[in-house]
Design a protein around this motif. Sequence first.
Motif, PDB file in Angstrom:
ATOM      1  N   PHE A 203      20.929 -14.201  60.128  1.00  0.00           N
ATOM      2  CA  PHE A 203      20.120 -13.111  59.591  1.00  0.00           C
ATOM      3  C   PHE A 203      18.730 -13.294  60.173  1.00  0.00           C
ATOM      4  CE2 PHE A 203      17.169 -11.268  56.571  1.00  0.00           C
ATOM      5  CZ  PHE A 203      17.773 -10.074  56.212  1.00  0.00           C
ATOM      6  N   MET A 204      18.276 -12.331  60.959  1.00  0.00           N
ATOM      7  CA  MET A 204      16.954 -12.424  61.568  1.00  0.00           C
ATOM      8  C   MET A 204      16.026 -11.409  60.925  1.00  0.00           C
ATOM      9  SD  MET A 204      15.828 -12.406  65.615  1.00  0.00           S
ATOM     10  CE  MET A 204      16.941 -13.756  65.997  1.00  0.00           C
ATOM     11  N   ILE A 205      14.834 -11.903  60.565  1.00  0.00           N
ATOM     12  CA  ILE A 205      13.860 -11.095  59.858  1.00  0.00           C
ATOM     13  C   ILE A 205      12.583 -11.016  60.687  1.00  0.00           C
ATOM     14  CG2 ILE A 205      13.110 -13.128  58.539  1.00  0.00           C
ATOM     15  CD1 ILE A 205      12.520 -11.342  56.186  1.00  0.00           C
ATOM     16  N   HIS A 206      11.961  -9.856  60.694  1.00  0.00           N
ATOM     17  CA  HIS A 206      10.704  -9.666  61.416  1.00  0.00           C
ATOM     18  C   HIS A 206       9.843  -8.694  60.627  1.00  0.00           C
ATOM     19  CE1 HIS A 206       7.819  -9.631  64.559  1.00  0.00           C
ATOM     20  NE2 HIS A 206       8.155  -8.475  65.098  1.00  0.00           N
ATOM     21  N   ARG A 207       8.605  -9.123  60.365  1.00  0.00           N
ATOM     22  CA  ARG A 207       7.685  -8.325  59.547  1.00  0.00           C
ATOM     23  C   ARG A 207       8.302  -7.929  58.209  1.00  0.00           C
ATOM     24  NH1 ARG A 207       6.147  -5.400  64.678  1.00  0.00           N
ATOM     25  NH2 ARG A 207       4.303  -6.487  65.431  1.00  0.00           N
ATOM     26  N   GLY A 208       9.031  -8.881  57.641  1.00  0.00           N
ATOM     27  CA  GLY A 208       9.558  -8.690  56.301  1.00  0.00           C
ATOM     28  C   GLY A 208      10.803  -7.845  56.197  1.00  0.00           C
ATOM     29  N   GLN A 209      11.379  -7.471  57.342  1.00  0.00           N
ATOM     30  CA  GLN A 209      12.571  -6.618  57.313  1.00  0.00           C
ATOM     31  C   GLN A 209      13.658  -7.169  58.223  1.00  0.00           C
ATOM     32  OE1 GLN A 209      10.990  -2.685  58.319  1.00  0.00           O
ATOM     33  NE2 GLN A 209      10.909  -2.197  56.135  1.00  0.00           N
ATOM     34  N   LYS A 210      14.891  -6.814  57.894  1.00  0.00           N
ATOM     35  CA  LYS A 210      16.036  -7.244  58.695  1.00  0.00           C
ATOM     36  C   LYS A 210      16.008  -6.585  60.070  1.00  0.00           C
ATOM     37  CE  LYS A 210      19.856  -5.028  58.648  1.00  0.00           C
ATOM     38  NZ  LYS A 210      21.117  -4.339  58.286  1.00  0.00           N
ATOM     39  N   VAL A 211      16.273  -7.397  61.105  1.00  0.00           N
ATOM     40  CA  VAL A 211      16.448  -6.832  62.440  1.00  0.00           C
ATOM     41  C   VAL A 211      17.823  -7.164  63.020  1.00  0.00           C
ATOM     42  CG1 VAL A 211      14.012  -6.651  63.071  1.00  0.00           C
ATOM     43  CG2 VAL A 211      15.185  -8.808  63.441  1.00  0.00           C
ATOM     44  N   ILE A 212      18.403  -8.283  62.630  1.00  0.00           N
ATOM     45  CA  ILE A 212      19.750  -8.644  63.079  1.00  0.00           C
ATOM     46  C   ILE A 212      20.483  -9.321  61.929  1.00  0.00           C
ATOM     47  CG2 ILE A 212      21.095 -10.195  64.567  1.00  0.00           C
ATOM     48  CD1 ILE A 212      19.153  -9.787  66.772  1.00  0.00           C
ATOM     49  N   TYR A 213      21.755  -8.984  61.764  1.00  0.00           N
ATOM     50  CA  TYR A 213      22.586  -9.623  60.746  1.00  0.00           C
ATOM     51  C   TYR A 213      24.036  -9.530  61.187  1.00  0.00           C
ATOM     52  CZ  TYR A 213      24.754 -10.429  56.127  1.00  0.00           C
ATOM     53  OH  TYR A 213      25.501 -10.910  55.076  1.00  0.00           O
ATOM     54  N   GLY A 214      24.694 -10.663  61.293  1.00  0.00           N
ATOM     55  CA  GLY A 214      26.103 -10.632  61.653  1.00  0.00           C
ATOM     56  C   GLY A 214      26.602 -11.975  62.136  1.00  0.00           C
ATOM     57  N   LYS A 215      27.878 -12.016  62.499  1.00  0.00           N
ATOM     58  CA  LYS A 215      28.460 -13.234  63.059  1.00  0.00           C
ATOM     59  C   LYS A 215      27.822 -13.524  64.409  1.00  0.00           C
ATOM     60  CE  LYS A 215      33.019 -12.745  60.883  1.00  0.00           C
ATOM     61  NZ  LYS A 215      34.475 -12.610  61.143  1.00  0.00           N
ATOM     62  N   MET A 216      27.662 -14.806  64.692  1.00  0.00           N
ATOM     63  CA  MET A 216      26.993 -15.204  65.923  1.00  0.00           C
ATOM     64  C   MET A 216      27.668 -14.592  67.146  1.00  0.00           C
ATOM     65  SD  MET A 216      24.455 -16.887  67.238  1.00  0.00           S
ATOM     66  CE  MET A 216      23.941 -18.029  65.941  1.00  0.00           C
ATOM     67  N   GLU A 217      29.000 -14.659  67.204  1.00  0.00           N
ATOM     68  CA  GLU A 217      29.690 -14.143  68.386  1.00  0.00           C
ATOM     69  C   GLU A 217      29.553 -12.624  68.503  1.00  0.00           C
ATOM     70  OE1 GLU A 217      33.046 -15.011  65.305  1.00  0.00           O
ATOM     71  OE2 GLU A 217      31.096 -15.837  65.897  1.00  0.00           O
ATOM     72  N   ASP A 218      29.484 -11.931  67.343  1.00  0.00           N
ATOM     73  CA  ASP A 218      29.322 -10.473  67.363  1.00  0.00           C
ATOM     74  C   ASP A 218      27.925 -10.092  67.830  1.00  0.00           C
ATOM     75  OD1 ASP A 218      31.898 -10.203  66.443  1.00  0.00           O
ATOM     76  OD2 ASP A 218      31.325  -9.921  64.345  1.00  0.00           O
ATOM     77  N   VAL A 219      26.927 -10.828  67.353  1.00  0.00           N
ATOM     78  CA  VAL A 219      25.546 -10.568  67.770  1.00  0.00           C
ATOM     79  C   VAL A 219      25.410 -10.779  69.274  1.00  0.00           C
ATOM     80  CG1 VAL A 219      23.160 -11.403  67.613  1.00  0.00           C
ATOM     81  CG2 VAL A 219      24.515 -11.076  65.531  1.00  0.00           C
ATOM     82  N   LYS A 220      26.000 -11.863  69.772  1.00  0.00           N
ATOM     83  CA  LYS A 220      25.914 -12.149  71.197  1.00  0.00           C
ATOM     84  C   LYS A 220      26.611 -11.056  72.016  1.00  0.00           C
ATOM     85  CE  LYS A 220      24.979 -15.769  72.985  1.00  0.00           C
ATOM     86  NZ  LYS A 220      23.814 -16.194  73.767  1.00  0.00           N
ATOM     87  N   THR A 221      27.750 -10.609  71.526  1.00  0.00           N
ATOM     88  CA  THR A 221      28.504  -9.587  72.249  1.00  0.00           C
ATOM     89  C   THR A 221      27.788  -8.248  72.234  1.00  0.00           C
ATOM     90  OG1 THR A 221      30.606 -10.668  71.745  1.00  0.00           O
ATOM     91  CG2 THR A 221      30.696  -8.355  72.375  1.00  0.00           C
ATOM     92  N   GLU A 222      27.274  -7.859  71.072  1.00  0.00           N
ATOM     93  CA  GLU A 222      26.676  -6.539  70.926  1.00  0.00           C
ATOM     94  C   GLU A 222      25.252  -6.472  71.453  1.00  0.00           C
ATOM     95  OE1 GLU A 222      28.117  -3.744  69.895  1.00  0.00           O
ATOM     96  OE2 GLU A 222      30.005  -4.851  69.804  1.00  0.00           O
ATOM     97  N   TYR A 223      24.522  -7.564  71.308  1.00  0.00           N
ATOM     98  CA  TYR A 223      23.091  -7.507  71.620  1.00  0.00           C
ATOM     99  C   TYR A 223      22.748  -8.180  72.945  1.00  0.00           C
ATOM    100  CZ  TYR A 223      18.059  -7.703  70.959  1.00  0.00           C
ATOM    101  OH  TYR A 223      16.711  -7.567  71.117  1.00  0.00           O
ATOM    102  N   ALA A 224      23.386  -9.306  73.210  1.00  0.00           N
ATOM    103  CA  ALA A 224      22.985 -10.107  74.367  1.00  0.00           C
ATOM    104  C   ALA A 224      23.807  -9.746  75.592  1.00  0.00           C
ATOM    105  CB  ALA A 224      23.132 -11.600  74.047  1.00  0.00           C
ATOM    106  N   ASN A 225      23.220  -9.024  76.513  1.00  0.00           N
ATOM    107  CA  ASN A 225      23.888  -8.691  77.757  1.00  0.00           C
ATOM    108  C   ASN A 225      23.970  -9.927  78.659  1.00  0.00           C
ATOM    109  OD1 ASN A 225      23.776  -6.139  76.692  1.00  0.00           O
ATOM    110  ND2 ASN A 225      22.125  -5.443  78.019  1.00  0.00           N
ATOM    111  N   PHE A 226      24.706  -9.797  79.750  1.00  0.00           N
ATOM    112  CA  PHE A 226      24.815 -10.906  80.694  1.00  0.00           C
ATOM    113  C   PHE A 226      23.576 -10.961  81.582  1.00  0.00           C
ATOM    114  CE2 PHE A 226      29.328 -10.428  79.675  1.00  0.00           C
ATOM    115  CZ  PHE A 226      29.706 -11.747  79.565  1.00  0.00           C
ATOM    116  N   LYS A 227      23.299 -12.155  82.070  1.00  0.00           N
ATOM    117  CA  LYS A 227      22.241 -12.339  83.059  1.00  0.00           C
ATOM    118  C   LYS A 227      22.788 -13.258  84.146  1.00  0.00           C
ATOM    119  CE  LYS A 227      20.060 -16.378  80.957  1.00  0.00           C
ATOM    120  NZ  LYS A 227      18.822 -17.029  80.539  1.00  0.00           N
ATOM    121  N   CYS A 228      22.294 -13.078  85.354  1.00  0.00           N
ATOM    122  CA  CYS A 228      22.694 -13.906  86.489  1.00  0.00           C
ATOM    123  C   CYS A 228      21.453 -14.598  87.034  1.00  0.00           C
ATOM    124  CB  CYS A 228      23.339 -13.036  87.575  1.00  0.00           C
ATOM    125  SG  CYS A 228      23.831 -13.969  89.047  1.00  0.00           S
ATOM    126  N   THR A 229      21.524 -15.923  87.107  1.00  0.00           N
ATOM    127  CA  THR A 229      20.406 -16.707  87.637  1.00  0.00           C
ATOM    128  C   THR A 229      20.796 -17.254  89.007  1.00  0.00           C
ATOM    129  OG1 THR A 229      19.758 -17.348  85.385  1.00  0.00           O
ATOM    130  CG2 THR A 229      18.863 -18.646  87.207  1.00  0.00           C
TER     131      THR A 229
END
Length: 310
Positions: A203-229
Amino acid sequence: MGTVLTVKDLGKAFKERKIISNISFEVNQGEIMAILGPNGAGKSTTIRNIMGIMYPDEGTITFHHRQGETIPRNKIGYLPEERGLYKNVNVMDILLYLAELKDYPLDRAKQRALTYLKKFDLEGKEKVNVEELSKGMGQKVQFIAPIIHEPELLILDEPFSGLDPVSQELFKQEIYQLAKNGTSILLSSHQMNLVEEMADRLFMIHRGQKVIYGKMEDVKTEYANFKCTIRGFNNKAALEQLPDINRLEQEGDQSILYLNKDVHPAKWLQQLPADLQIQELTIDRVSLHEIFIDIATDRNLLQEEGDVYA
């Protein structure tokens, strides 16, 4: 797996300044739930409301179907960010005193204390005053204190702060074991790599309000795109012409290519030109650390148009 703690529509203000608003999440039995956010986001206020140190202006906190002053605080353990044990009291006495405050049988508490002291390489230190311990030893005693009474809910605020890698690993394994045995863990930490490794949900909070909430793998899948280094000296303008590039960062011989959402990494790699200079190449999802920085600094660089936080 039943729900142990339910926080619903929590709100708290100080001098008409809203600190948290509409905060809602659950902690299930035997899971590690992370509560994250930058300094001043409202994490400590939320935790203090759960602990009964203060009470919310709005919303409810339910622990095993009980609310408010009826919540059995002796079933909750709390490791605060600001550490503090009586310095002129010996280790065993302080642990037994804290167990007694939680109405826990002292004979059982003594056996648990001896077991943990041995596990944490503090065997024989039970009669040593807290002030005589090294900083690392003191942190181990501080960690034992909130778990001595076998809490059903354990709140850990920055448990890894200042620990050496060996002690970090020791604490990690103990937290895993506690969760495996059924203890619900509410974990607050700024060490995103450890949170990403350990937490079942966040559960991630910013300025007193929810910004992210969910299972770690779901958050990574839905929010975190791939990057190539890519390590190797390559022309930035040429890299920007590659397909499905959302953003490109380049410093020296390192280029980080942030890919568009829903890109299939294996297929994308097949499109790289043959003359690309590659000493090293890695492709993975954007880390929780990068997500945290993106939200905390209001950059929104990782969020594509039309997307919403999980």
